[in-house]
Design an enzyme around this catalytic site. Sequence first.
Site, PDB file in Angstrom:
ATOM      1  N   HIS A 163       0.832  -1.204   0.000  1.00  0.00           N
ATOM      2  CA  HIS A 163       0.000   0.000   0.000  1.00  0.00           C
ATOM      3  C   HIS A 163       0.869   1.258   0.000  1.00  0.00           C
ATOM      4  O   HIS A 163       0.650   2.185  -0.796  1.00  0.00           O
ATOM      5  CB  HIS A 163      -0.912  -0.018   1.220  1.00  0.00           C
ATOM      6  CG  HIS A 163      -1.665   1.241   1.457  1.00  0.00           C
ATOM      7  ND1 HIS A 163      -2.988   1.409   1.106  1.00  0.00           N
ATOM      8  CD2 HIS A 163      -1.286   2.416   2.036  1.00  0.00           C
ATOM      9  CE1 HIS A 163      -3.378   2.631   1.442  1.00  0.00           C
ATOM     10  NE2 HIS A 163      -2.369   3.253   2.009  1.00  0.00           N
ATOM     11  N   GLU A 164       1.865   1.292   0.876  1.00  0.00           N
ATOM     12  CA  GLU A 164       2.706   2.487   0.984  1.00  0.00           C
ATOM     13  C   GLU A 164       3.573   2.684  -0.247  1.00  0.00           C
ATOM     14  O   GLU A 164       3.772   3.817  -0.708  1.00  0.00           O
ATOM     15  CB  GLU A 164       3.583   2.395   2.246  1.00  0.00           C
ATOM     16  CG  GLU A 164       2.798   2.358   3.546  1.00  0.00           C
ATOM     17  CD  GLU A 164       1.838   3.523   3.705  1.00  0.00           C
ATOM     18  OE1 GLU A 164       2.084   4.596   3.107  1.00  0.00           O
ATOM     19  OE2 GLU A 164       0.825   3.374   4.400  1.00  0.00           O
ATOM     20  N   HIS A 189       1.644   4.368  -2.935  1.00  0.00           N
ATOM     21  CA  HIS A 189       1.589   5.824  -2.795  1.00  0.00           C
ATOM     22  C   HIS A 189       2.794   6.468  -3.482  1.00  0.00           C
ATOM     23  O   HIS A 189       2.678   7.494  -4.152  1.00  0.00           O
ATOM     24  CB  HIS A 189       1.602   6.218  -1.311  1.00  0.00           C
ATOM     25  CG  HIS A 189       0.255   6.164  -0.660  1.00  0.00           C
ATOM     26  ND1 HIS A 189      -0.875   6.686  -1.232  1.00  0.00           N
ATOM     27  CD2 HIS A 189      -0.134   5.662   0.548  1.00  0.00           C
ATOM     28  CE1 HIS A 189      -1.910   6.507  -0.433  1.00  0.00           C
ATOM     29  NE2 HIS A 189      -1.483   5.886   0.651  1.00  0.00           N
ATOM     30  N   GLU A 199      -6.330   6.998  -0.744  1.00  0.00           N
ATOM     31  CA  GLU A 199      -6.303   5.782   0.067  1.00  0.00           C
ATOM     32  C   GLU A 199      -6.979   4.625  -0.659  1.00  0.00           C
ATOM     33  O   GLU A 199      -6.469   3.501  -0.672  1.00  0.00           O
ATOM     34  CB  GLU A 199      -6.984   6.032   1.420  1.00  0.00           C
ATOM     35  CG  GLU A 199      -6.175   6.900   2.377  1.00  0.00           C
ATOM     36  CD  GLU A 199      -4.768   6.381   2.602  1.00  0.00           C
ATOM     37  OE1 GLU A 199      -4.581   5.168   2.809  1.00  0.00           O
ATOM     38  OE2 GLU A 199      -3.835   7.200   2.556  1.00  0.00           O
TER      39      GLU A 199
END
Length: 287
Positions: free
Chosen positions: A134-135, A138, A206
């Site tokens: 997930h990070e 980003h 998100e």
Amino acid sequence: MHRHHNGVRTAVLLGALSALILLVGRAVGGATGLTAAVLVALATNGVAYFASATIALRSVRARPVSEFEAPGLYRVVRELSTAARRPMPRLYVAPTAAPNAFATGRNPRHAAVCVTEGILGLLDERELRGVIGHELSHVYNRDILLSSVAAGLASVVVWLAHLAWLVPLGGDDDDEGVNPLGMLLLLVLGPVAATLVRLGVSRAREFQADASGAAVTGDPLALASALRKIEAGVRRLPLVPEPRLRTTSALMIANPFRADGPARLFSTHPPTEERVARLLEIAGHQR
């Protein structure tokens, strides 16, 4: 298509806030105020662009961590970065028991991923892999750059609102005292605009990072499980909403503050149950 739609929404939101800053400068100080607003916006965005990572990491008192100290974390990040053929980000650990994580930096070559001590003790390696995916998403989606610009613009509006209390700004060169219209714009629309930026940019990115992270790891159920654990951990050990943490909180994978009742409406993150539902849907499509 979903990524493009989020990008358009973010661009529209940032453009609207930029226009508001210029209108406020014009209303408060005429041509001089407009020029000052442009200069302040450019300066603030420059600081946000080049120093955003340092500011975010210092706000949580994060320290760089070596591979000897965190071999599991390094292994997960190296595997995912190699699979994506991207540079490996710098790794940091924040000394707090509250479980959370965030990525920062202006591009993949200047990126950093920070995890808390709490999340390392809470998640198993599969779930940690989901969070790291997930990070990294980003970083790869350039969300961090968009967030830095948004934070910079919001900071300008808030700073001008505070400045209005301290400096007698007139709308006319011959006018002394405070321009009532300028004061109204600063004190009412300023904080509203800053909140809209944080809500609009953070919630869209998100959802996008959840989907992209699931694609990076190939395991949306791992991220769904991690989000459930993080949500429970934050409820048990929320961070104190100090000023230094408020901006950084928008970068984190989950809202680090207690958000019950009406406070949920103003959270920078979408509800965990909605994020989990979307990840379960992705897992169903994969099967």
